[in-house]
Design an enzyme around this catalytic site. Structure first.
Site: not given
Length: 308
Positions: A157, A181, A279
């Site tokens: 990212r 994240k 993910h």
């Protein structure tokens, strides 16, 4: 008054602030994510104010929220509408969690059907052209080449790229450590080409730049020796796409999508791609299955026992 500039009366502000603390401390969400969640609630506050509705988040009911959603539907696309509903459901879910409410007033409000947007991808030749278009006569050129090779080579990212630290590089082992994240860390393999250009930038360009003390361990720096912004990475990629007359709208995320797509096309399994992308759910990774029907047909033809 909250950060995004929209008015919320005191009965809302205190709950929103405690919700923001919950998202930051308990859920470990990033500042940008928290601001997005908060903006949806502030939008509701603005609607209530403009319509002369004085009601607290503890007392607001389904009917009022349905009216708000209906008013929003004329201003935003279905995808944004679905995001707003999801964000508000999360807020009222938090109020239930803290025993402020017994019910979620959005429980029966359905999000619009949006379908799943397939990400844009770049062909290998297009990635080669973009990287070849970088002006290597400037110090920034060496940095930009190293950044794009890392974006594509590791599927990062953009927020992970700009936060990458020298102490996160484990080249002997062939990995880099990524903080993604929710501050979750993962180790991602890094290939020889990306390693080569990172070392070239670090050892011949970065070492001679003035570096601000607080960014001494940050790998990719701007001209003033500070951390690059995400917007700067977007600008670099946009300028390169114009330079090579690329007839696509691309962003740093396009390199991440291309990383995953090319791995899948070349036989990598979804579980491995999921781990490398960071993910949480493999459902998120499964979107790449929709990208290349030809590849899926070849899987059947090559591996199914009744292929003929």
């Amino acid at each position: 008054m909250l950060k995004n500039g929209l008015l919320c009366n005191m009965s809302w502000s205190s709950y929103i602030k405690s919700y923001q603390s919950y998202l930051r401390i308990e859920r470990g969400l990033s500042k940008n994510t928290i601001e997005n969640y908060s903006f949806d609630i502030e939008r509701l506050c603005l609607y209530l104010e403009q319509n002369g509705i004085s009601i607290s988040p503890i007392k607001i009911d389904e009917t009022t929220l349905q009216q708000f959603i209906y008013s929003v539907s004329s201003e935003v696309n279905p995808r944004s509408q679905a995001r707003i509903i999801s964000g508000l459901k999360s807020f009222f879910g938090y109020l239930i969690f803290e025993d402020y409410r017994d019910d979620n007033p959005l429980e029966l409000i359905e999000s619009p059907k949006t379908g799943r947007k397939l990400p844009d991808t770049l062909a290998i030749e297009e990635i080669d052209a973009l990287i070849a278009a970088i002006d290597l006569s400037s110090n920034e050129g060496e940095r930009n080449r190293a950044m794009l090779e890392t974006l594509y080579g590791c599927g990062l990212r953009v927020s992970e790229l700009v936060a990458l630290k020298i102490s996160d590089l484990f080249f002997v082992e062939g990995f880099i450590k990524i903080t993604g994240k929710g501050n979750k860390q993962r180790f991602v393999p890094i290939g020889g080409l990306a390693q080569k250009y990172i070392l070239l930038y670090k050892d011949t360009i970065r070492i001679h730049r003035p570096i601000k003390k607080e960014y001494g361990d940050t790998l990719f720096l701007n001209r003033r020796g500070g951390q690059l912004t995400r917007a700067m990475i977007f600008t670099i990629i946009k300028d390169l796409s114009v330079k090579v007359n690329l007839n696509k709208t691309i962003s740093p995320h396009t390199f991440r999508h291309s990383f995953a797509t090319h791995l899948l096309e070349n036989g990598a399994d979804l579980r491995s791609i999921q781990l490398m992308l960071g993910h949480e759910s493999i459902t998120t990774t499964e979107i790449y299955l929709h990208l290349d029907r030809k590849y899926l047909s070849e899987v059947i033809n090559n591996f199914h026992p009744r292929k003929s």
